[in-house]
Design a protein around this motif. Sequence first.
Motif, short mmCIF file in Angstrom:
data_model
loop_
_atom_site.label_atom_id
_atom_site.label_comp_id
_atom_site.label_asym_id
_atom_site.label_seq_id
_atom_site.Cartn_x
_atom_site.Cartn_y
_atom_site.Cartn_z
N GLU A 133 46.81 18.84 -22.24
CA GLU A 133 45.61 18.55 -23.02
C GLU A 133 45.91 18.04 -24.43
O GLU A 133 45.02 17.50 -25.09
N ILE A 175 41.66 23.33 -16.72
CA ILE A 175 42.88 23.21 -15.91
C ILE A 175 43.27 24.57 -15.35
O ILE A 175 43.62 24.71 -14.18
N LYS A 217 44.27 17.61 -9.91
CA LYS A 217 43.53 18.17 -8.79
C LYS A 217 43.95 17.51 -7.47
O LYS A 217 44.14 18.18 -6.45
N THR A 268 49.56 25.36 -20.62
CA THR A 268 48.30 24.81 -21.10
C THR A 268 47.45 25.85 -21.81
O THR A 268 47.58 27.06 -21.57
N ARG A 303 43.00 15.67 -15.48
CA ARG A 303 42.52 16.76 -14.63
C ARG A 303 42.29 16.27 -13.20
O ARG A 303 42.63 16.97 -12.22
#
Length: 267
Positions: free
Chosen positions: A172, A206, A188, A201, A184
């Motif tokens: 991020e 997330i 995924k 993170t 993201r």
Amino acid sequence: MPDISYSIELKNISIIRNSIKILDDISFKVPEGITTVILGPLGCGKSTFLKTLASIYLPEEGKLIINNKPYNSISSEKIKQFRRDTGFVFQDSALWSNKSLYQNLELPLIYHYPHMTSDEISQIIRRILDSLGFDDNLNKRPYDISSGNRKLISFARALVTDPALLMIDGPESSLDFSSLEKIRKILKELKEKNKTMLICTYDETITSMLADYLVILYRNRIYSHGPYRDIIRSGDPVIKKVLSHVLDRISNFDDDLLNLMNQDKSD
């Protein structure tokens, strides 16, 4: 590119810098085929932990074990293969400033797949960049683009060899909302393919969307680790403090579980 899995384990490792233990007596085996999220307060050794698993840092004490063999007994060719199959996204992007964006992206492919044609390399790079929605001029140097775009290029570089393991330090950081949403989405999709991922993170989305397994680092040691649901249900005050800044912002979290984690928050 081969479909390979790796077993990675740390046994009683310590990382020492200027007589200070950045990591202290850590043992951990990476869960394969799932996403592990690494959490902990600032300065607890998260980045060092991730870089040790990737063999970027080697421990002064203890052993890094890859596929049941100590790192120092593995042939240079096997180590090269391991690094080919491990994609690493650095928190600060770590791009070569004296090379163009395209040259940064092609380097892993040229090094690990010397017989690959320039057309094949170009196709792989274009496919990865399209998936990230990156359309800037690849002849630019890293200092000519924003920090967010540098992070996207760093992410793309980690993906070009289709790694078996993906390690991401601060996905991020330096990203605007739009770029973070792209990251993201890609993460995924990789999770749905059962890619082994390790992520440091502070991003609540997330964590809630991807984490199968959590590692809690505290005071340069692994304080706790286990399946996501088990860890977030813990009543341990240290775990609650480490998790609170993430859990407070998870929007799609189970209300009862959120209430459980928020109770006695001042402990």
